[in-house]
Write an enzyme that holds these catalytic residues in place. Structure first.
Site, PDB file in Angstrom:
ATOM      1  N   GLY A 196      31.004  86.090  25.537  1.00 50.29           N
ATOM      2  CA  GLY A 196      29.912  85.790  26.458  1.00 50.29           C
ATOM      3  C   GLY A 196      28.613  86.494  26.124  1.00 50.29           C
ATOM      4  O   GLY A 196      27.798  86.729  27.010  1.00 50.29           O
ATOM      5  N   SER A 197      28.370  86.766  24.836  1.00 49.92           N
ATOM      6  CA  SER A 197      27.091  87.407  24.517  1.00 49.92           C
ATOM      7  C   SER A 197      25.929  86.440  24.745  1.00 49.92           C
ATOM      8  O   SER A 197      24.829  86.859  25.128  1.00 49.92           O
ATOM      9  CB  SER A 197      27.086  87.963  23.090  1.00 49.92           C
ATOM     10  OG  SER A 197      27.090  86.929  22.146  1.00 49.92           O
ATOM     11  N   ASN A 198      26.152  85.155  24.539  1.00 49.44           N
ATOM     12  CA  ASN A 198      25.093  84.182  24.874  1.00 49.44           C
ATOM     13  C   ASN A 198      24.890  84.094  26.385  1.00 49.44           C
ATOM     14  O   ASN A 198      23.756  83.971  26.854  1.00 49.44           O
ATOM     15  CB  ASN A 198      25.415  82.808  24.293  1.00 49.44           C
ATOM     16  CG  ASN A 198      25.027  82.707  22.835  1.00 49.44           C
ATOM     17  OD1 ASN A 198      23.841  82.689  22.512  1.00 49.44           O
ATOM     18  ND2 ASN A 198      26.018  82.682  21.954  1.00 49.44           N
ATOM     19  N   HIS A 244      25.457  76.084  18.820  1.00 54.59           N
ATOM     20  CA  HIS A 244      26.368  75.944  17.684  1.00 54.59           C
ATOM     21  C   HIS A 244      25.877  76.865  16.561  1.00 54.59           C
ATOM     22  O   HIS A 244      24.674  76.870  16.255  1.00 54.59           O
ATOM     23  CB  HIS A 244      26.369  74.481  17.218  1.00 54.59           C
ATOM     24  CG  HIS A 244      27.276  74.228  16.063  1.00 54.59           C
ATOM     25  ND1 HIS A 244      28.648  74.123  16.199  1.00 54.59           N
ATOM     26  CD2 HIS A 244      27.019  74.088  14.740  1.00 54.59           C
ATOM     27  CE1 HIS A 244      29.188  73.905  15.009  1.00 54.59           C
ATOM     28  NE2 HIS A 244      28.221  73.885  14.106  1.00 54.59           N
ATOM     29  N   GLU A 273      29.700  62.402  20.622  1.00 54.52           N
ATOM     30  CA  GLU A 273      30.084  62.802  19.263  1.00 54.52           C
ATOM     31  C   GLU A 273      29.910  64.316  19.139  1.00 54.52           C
ATOM     32  O   GLU A 273      28.837  64.849  19.467  1.00 54.52           O
ATOM     33  CB  GLU A 273      29.203  62.082  18.242  1.00 54.52           C
ATOM     34  CG  GLU A 273      29.702  62.248  16.825  1.00 54.52           C
ATOM     35  CD  GLU A 273      28.789  61.561  15.804  1.00 54.52           C
ATOM     36  OE1 GLU A 273      28.856  61.911  14.632  1.00 54.52           O
ATOM     37  OE2 GLU A 273      27.999  60.678  16.219  1.00 54.52           O
ATOM     38  N   GLU A 294      20.873  83.342  18.059  1.00 50.31           N
ATOM     39  CA  GLU A 294      21.346  82.534  19.191  1.00 50.31           C
ATOM     40  C   GLU A 294      20.801  83.098  20.494  1.00 50.31           C
ATOM     41  O   GLU A 294      20.410  82.358  21.398  1.00 50.31           O
ATOM     42  CB  GLU A 294      22.880  82.524  19.232  1.00 50.31           C
ATOM     43  CG  GLU A 294      23.524  81.826  18.060  1.00 50.31           C
ATOM     44  CD  GLU A 294      25.035  81.752  18.187  1.00 50.31           C
ATOM     45  OE1 GLU A 294      25.548  81.645  19.312  1.00 50.31           O
ATOM     46  OE2 GLU A 294      25.722  81.822  17.147  1.00 50.31           O
TER      47      GLU A 294
END
Ligand code: GRF
Length: 226
Positions: A22-24, A119, A153, A184
């Site tokens: 959970g660093s983002n 991503h 997709e 990120e």
């Protein structure tokens, strides 16, 4: 009489879906707290009970739900449980942040245009898993991170923000992943800010940023060798 200008009654209500560190999530929590993102994180859902991100959320006073995928007989019933929790919390934007379950059209259609993912590669290169090792093995000199809208997709939706990082001689997957992760933490809050400010316009695969300040590429997009 002039037309009333529609204004938001309240800050955008965000949920973050996690499976791990959970660093983002932490980056989003921090940038909401300092006012960079005009929004509220109202729910964190993890499909793993031991995800460290749950502690981060609790420390920030954010409600958490653990919805394990394992007890459900199929993906649809697991996803329906998450949809129910998200709708009950009146969530307007769902951010995937290291959420390690592939989502089906059931979930993706429910939140179409309101579902973001980060991503750790420069899409459309290296979708899928093990992307740092694959970038190294391919001999790429650069990789990076991508924030995109989620479509049916995998890892192929319209791109909102990207950051480039070099791949250095001697890099292995963990060292490259760490360098990418730092970026990120810059671009996910940036993308969510732009969404929350209503500044993203999607035309096919291309996302345009409208109004307000322009994005400084030096600040966000290119990382020096760190
Ligand atoms: C990040 O590298 C993200 O790009 C990928 O999973 C990782 C999650 O890291 N989807 P964290 O849980 O946010 O620290």
């Amino acid at each position: 009489m002039t037309d009333a200008i529609p204004t938001r009654r309240a800050p955008l209500r965000i949920a973050v879906l996690i499976s791990g560190s959970g660093s983002n999530l932490q980056a989003l929590i921090d940038r909401v707290a300092d006012g960079f993102i005009p929004a509220r994180i109202v729910l964190v859902i993890s499909n793993r009970a031991d995800a460290f991100g749950l502690e981060r959320a609790q420390k920030a006073g954010i409600p958490t739900r653990v919805i394990l995928h394992t007890p459900f007989p199929d993906r649809a019933s697991f996803e329906q449980a998450m949809i129910d929790a998200l709708l009950a919390a009146e969530v307007e934007l769902v951010c995937l942040a290291g959420f390690m379950r592939v989502l089906t059209p059931l979930f993706i259609r429910t939140f179409a245009g309101r579902l973001l993912n980060i991503h750790p590669a420069l899409l459309p290169a290296f979708p899928g898993l093990h992307v740092q090792q694959r970038a190294i093995d391919a001999g790429a000199r650069f990789s990076g991170a991508t924030v995109h809208f989620v479509t049916e997709e995998v890892d192929a939706g319209p791109i909102i923000a990207q950051a480039v990082v070099p791949i250095l001689d001697g890099d292995d997957a963990p060292s490259l992943a760490a360098r990418i992760l730092k970026r990120e933490h810059l671009i996910y809050p940036l993308a969510v800010k732009l969404y929350a400010e209503g500044r993203l316009r999607v035309a096919g695969q291309r996302v345009c940023v409208v109004d307000g300040e322009s994005i400084d590429p030096e600040e966000y997009l290119i990382s020096p060798a760190e």
